[in-house]
Write a protein that holds these residues in place. Structure first.
Motif, PDB file in Angstrom:
ATOM      1  N   HIS A 235       0.826  -1.209   0.000  1.00  0.00           N
ATOM      2  CA  HIS A 235       0.000   0.000   0.000  1.00  0.00           C
ATOM      3  C   HIS A 235       0.858   1.256   0.000  1.00  0.00           C
ATOM      4  O   HIS A 235       0.549   2.238  -0.689  1.00  0.00           O
ATOM      5  N   ALA A 236       1.943   1.240   0.779  1.00  0.00           N
ATOM      6  CA  ALA A 236       2.808   2.410   0.866  1.00  0.00           C
ATOM      7  C   ALA A 236       3.487   2.689  -0.480  1.00  0.00           C
ATOM      8  O   ALA A 236       3.603   3.846  -0.897  1.00  0.00           O
ATOM      9  N   VAL A 237       3.928   1.630  -1.151  1.00  0.00           N
ATOM     10  CA  VAL A 237       4.589   1.808  -2.460  1.00  0.00           C
ATOM     11  C   VAL A 237       3.596   2.365  -3.466  1.00  0.00           C
ATOM     12  O   VAL A 237       3.907   3.317  -4.200  1.00  0.00           O
ATOM     13  N   TRP A 238       2.412   1.785  -3.516  1.00  0.00           N
ATOM     14  CA  TRP A 238       1.405   2.291  -4.466  1.00  0.00           C
ATOM     15  C   TRP A 238       0.967   3.703  -4.099  1.00  0.00           C
ATOM     16  O   TRP A 238       0.694   4.522  -4.971  1.00  0.00           O
ATOM     17  N   GLY A 239       0.941   3.993  -2.823  1.00  0.00           N
ATOM     18  CA  GLY A 239       0.595   5.338  -2.397  1.00  0.00           C
ATOM     19  C   GLY A 239       1.602   6.370  -2.836  1.00  0.00           C
ATOM     20  O   GLY A 239       1.261   7.543  -3.055  1.00  0.00           O
ATOM     21  N   ALA A 240       2.855   5.954  -2.980  1.00  0.00           N
ATOM     22  CA  ALA A 240       3.894   6.868  -3.445  1.00  0.00           C
ATOM     23  C   ALA A 240       3.868   7.031  -4.961  1.00  0.00           C
ATOM     24  O   ALA A 240       4.323   8.055  -5.494  1.00  0.00           O
TER      25      ALA A 240
ATOM     26  N   LEU B 258      -2.037   2.662   7.744  1.00  0.00           N
ATOM     27  CA  LEU B 258      -2.081   2.265   9.157  1.00  0.00           C
ATOM     28  C   LEU B 258      -3.510   1.939   9.596  1.00  0.00           C
ATOM     29  O   LEU B 258      -3.721   1.018  10.393  1.00  0.00           O
ATOM     30  N   CYS B 259      -4.477   2.694   9.094  1.00  0.00           N
ATOM     31  CA  CYS B 259      -5.878   2.388   9.418  1.00  0.00           C
ATOM     32  C   CYS B 259      -6.249   0.993   8.934  1.00  0.00           C
ATOM     33  O   CYS B 259      -6.918   0.234   9.646  1.00  0.00           O
TER      34      CYS B 259
ATOM     35  N   LEU C 153     -11.614  -4.038  -3.003  1.00  0.00           N
ATOM     36  CA  LEU C 153     -11.923  -2.635  -2.712  1.00  0.00           C
ATOM     37  C   LEU C 153     -11.288  -2.157  -1.412  1.00  0.00           C
ATOM     38  O   LEU C 153     -10.972  -0.974  -1.268  1.00  0.00           O
ATOM     39  N   LEU C 154     -11.073  -3.057  -0.463  1.00  0.00           N
ATOM     40  CA  LEU C 154     -10.469  -2.643   0.798  1.00  0.00           C
ATOM     41  C   LEU C 154      -9.029  -2.177   0.598  1.00  0.00           C
ATOM     42  O   LEU C 154      -8.522  -1.368   1.387  1.00  0.00           O
ATOM     43  N   HIS C 155      -8.367  -2.648  -0.450  1.00  0.00           N
ATOM     44  CA  HIS C 155      -7.010  -2.168  -0.730  1.00  0.00           C
ATOM     45  C   HIS C 155      -7.036  -0.716  -1.212  1.00  0.00           C
ATOM     46  O   HIS C 155      -6.113   0.052  -0.927  1.00  0.00           O
ATOM     47  N   VAL C 156      -8.079  -0.357  -1.929  1.00  0.00           N
ATOM     48  CA  VAL C 156      -8.216   1.042  -2.352  1.00  0.00           C
ATOM     49  C   VAL C 156      -8.358   1.939  -1.132  1.00  0.00           C
ATOM     50  O   VAL C 156      -7.748   3.013  -1.044  1.00  0.00           O
ATOM     51  N   LEU C 157      -9.150   1.492  -0.148  1.00  0.00           N
ATOM     52  CA  LEU C 157      -9.335   2.273   1.081  1.00  0.00           C
ATOM     53  C   LEU C 157      -8.090   2.224   1.961  1.00  0.00           C
ATOM     54  O   LEU C 157      -7.948   3.055   2.863  1.00  0.00           O
ATOM     55  N   GLY C 158      -7.203   1.267   1.732  1.00  0.00           N
ATOM     56  CA  GLY C 158      -5.942   1.212   2.456  1.00  0.00           C
ATOM     57  C   GLY C 158      -4.870   2.090   1.844  1.00  0.00           C
ATOM     58  O   GLY C 158      -3.817   2.311   2.457  1.00  0.00           O
ATOM     59  N   ILE C 159      -5.120   2.594   0.640  1.00  0.00           N
ATOM     60  CA  ILE C 159      -4.175   3.499  -0.029  1.00  0.00           C
ATOM     61  C   ILE C 159      -4.634   4.941   0.097  1.00  0.00           C
ATOM     62  O   ILE C 159      -3.821   5.843   0.331  1.00  0.00           O
ATOM     63  N   GLY C 160      -5.923   5.180  -0.087  1.00  0.00           N
ATOM     64  CA  GLY C 160      -6.459   6.537  -0.021  1.00  0.00           C
ATOM     65  C   GLY C 160      -7.373   6.706   1.177  1.00  0.00           C
ATOM     66  O   GLY C 160      -8.247   5.861   1.422  1.00  0.00           O
ATOM     67  N   LEU C 161      -7.190   7.785   1.919  1.00  0.00           N
ATOM     68  CA  LEU C 161      -7.986   8.017   3.123  1.00  0.00           C
ATOM     69  C   LEU C 161      -9.332   8.613   2.756  1.00  0.00           C
ATOM     70  O   LEU C 161      -9.420   9.727   2.250  1.00  0.00           O
TER      71      LEU C 161
END
Length: 487
Positions: free
Chosen positions: A9-14, A66-67, A105-113
């Motif tokens: 998630h952190a890598v994709w978030g970057a 983290l959430c 879909l939960l991975h999308v919510l784990g990347i974007g708040l």
């Protein structure tokens, strides 16, 4: 395992740019207030420290990561607690984690708040506390009630739909204790605490003509109710959360009667959202907190089925959902390639939902530079969905939305003053004719067209106009019918 998913998630978030909703809620943090037009304030409040420090997007996205991590950990602990003493409690807890980790879909919510990211975590905590208060030994102790009141208040600050979860909790507690529950003084103290915590939302709405409540009621009402919309919503739920959750029925049936009422934290919100979908108003991710509440039952159902004849089927579904999760993340990172045509909508406009995640940072930077060069002190767009990314990436320039209707940007910036100019920004995947005329600007001159490329292929295009002499009236924006010029 979970730390590896968090790292992913952190890598994709970057790598990914901000979505429209993410940027909108980051602007909440940049504009501190008691509440906001379309949602309560918690999603902005939790990001204020990092926004104040001007943290990069990669760091900001550690918050939803983290959430997600805490949500999954909380479900693991909750499942162990609910099924304590059962021979398959450990397997059920691991299976519940698996169901969460394999829900695309939960991975999308784990990347974007989003507010739903926070409500997922709070739902797990509320379910823990509900199970505590359902025990006879806890009903007359004050501390558990105060914790419940605090959690309900935070949930109310996260999203208005938390009221559905609160209704489900009330049903669980009434079923466990009967009507004598309402003679417990600590219950009313907890409700007072919850009301105190959500008071900023009430104060803000009272100061702003109850605009947020009016908007949500109108939004929830939707249009003409049609059963086909409900069927489409249910099918979408199967795709974005996966069929592993169906085994929750097995887990629920094997649960003690006292525990079975906890499924209401899934059923009440889900049924309401499914009904709302008939009017065209429910979005797929709104049910995410409800699915999280179902996880302990799904975990037990999967643990029981794993030892039976369904084991081969479950293995196939695990592989299938893992592939879907990786494919979704891959499509987000590649802007849809190779399944979705990659184009800049200048030659062959086609919908590409993943194009929305790329290029806005460059557009915001270029908008700031062009505004400075041409002596313009504001940015304008013709639809509110185009405003949030520019509002974030081009800050501190104010963004004005020209279309008619209320929005948070109307509260932040107000209407564009008559006679003034602005840098008008247009995007090829939602292109509009420049608003020139009696209900628009006196003149709009094309300054530049900025192509967006991703992995070496054209994806979108931004146009920047120097517009002067705003008429002071709201135009009705017209989508561009002709392709955007490449010049």
């Amino acid at each position: 395992m979970l730390w590896l998913v968090f790292l992913l998630h952190a890598v994709w978030g970057a790598v990914l740019g901000l979505s429209v909703d993410e940027a909108h809620y980051l602007l909440y943090a940049a504009h501190p207030a008691l509440s906001y037009f379309d949602h309560p304030p918690l999603v902005g409040w939790v990001q204020m420290p990092l926004v104040a420090l001007n943290a990069p997007v990669a760091v900001l996205r550690l918050v939803p990561g983290l959430c997600w991590l805490l949500t999954v950990w909380g479900v693991h602990r909750l499942t162990l607690r609910m099924w304590a003493g059962h021979a398959k409690a450990d397997q059920a807890a691991l299976a519940a984690v698996m169901a969460l980790a394999l829900a695309p879909l939960l991975h999308v919510l784990g990347i974007g708040l989003l507010p739903d990211t926070l409500l997922m975590l709070l739902t797990v905590a509320l379910m823990h506390q509900t199970w505590t208060l359902m025990q006879p030994s806890a009903m007359h102790r004050s501390a558990p009630w105060w914790v419940m009141g605090g959690l309900l208040g935070l949930a109310g600050l996260a999203k208005y739909t938390a009221v559905f979860t609160a209704v489900a909790i009330a049903l669980c507690l009434v079923r466990a204790h009967g009507w004598r529950l309402f003679r417990v003084p600590a219950l009313w103290g907890s409700m007072a605490l919850a009301a105190l915590l959500i008071s900023p939302v009430l104060v803000w709405n009272a100061q702003n003509g109850w605009i947020s409540f009016a908007y949500q009621l109108a939004h929830g009402k939707g249009s003409v109710w049609q059963a086909i919309h409900v069927l489409r919503f249910l099918l979408t739920q199967v795709v974005v959360f996966g069929p592993l959750w169906w085994w929750a029925v097995v887990g629920w049936r094997s649960a003690p009667a006292a525990m079975q009422s906890l499924v209401g934290l899934f059923a009440v919100p889900f049924v309401i959202f499914a009904y709302m979908a008939g009017g065209g108003t429910a979005l797929p991710h709104w049910t995410a907190p409800a699915w999280v509440a179902l996880a302990p039952f799904a975990g037990m159902g999967l643990a029981l089925a794993w030892q039976g004849r369904m084991r081969a089927v479950l293995k196939g579904l695990v592989v299938l959902q893992a592939v879907v999760c990786l494919a979704l993340l891959g499509l987000m990172g590649s802007a849809g390639w190779p399944l979705v045509p990659r184009n800049d909508a200048a030659v062959a406009p086609q919908p590409n939902p993943f194009a929305d995640l790329h290029g806005w940072d460059a557009a915001g930077t270029r908008a700031s530079a062009l505004a400075t060069q041409h002596g313009l002190s504001r940015v304008a767009v013709q639809n509110w969905t185009l405003a949030s990314r520019l509002g974030w990436y081009a800050r501190p320039l104010p963004v004005f939305v020209l279309e008619e209707g209320d929005s948070q940007f109307q509260l932040w910036s107000g209407p564009l003053p008559a006679g003034e100019g602005a840098l008008l920004v247009d995007w090829s995947h939602m292109a509009y004719d420049p608003p020139v005329g009696a209900h628009g600007f006196a003149t709009c001159q094309l300054l530049e067209s900025l192509p967006v490329q991703h992995i070496g292929m054209p994806l979108a295009r931004f146009r920047f106009y120097d517009c002067r002499g705003w008429a002071g009236a709201t135009p009705q924006p017209r989508l561009t019918l002709a392709p955007i010029s490449r010049n």
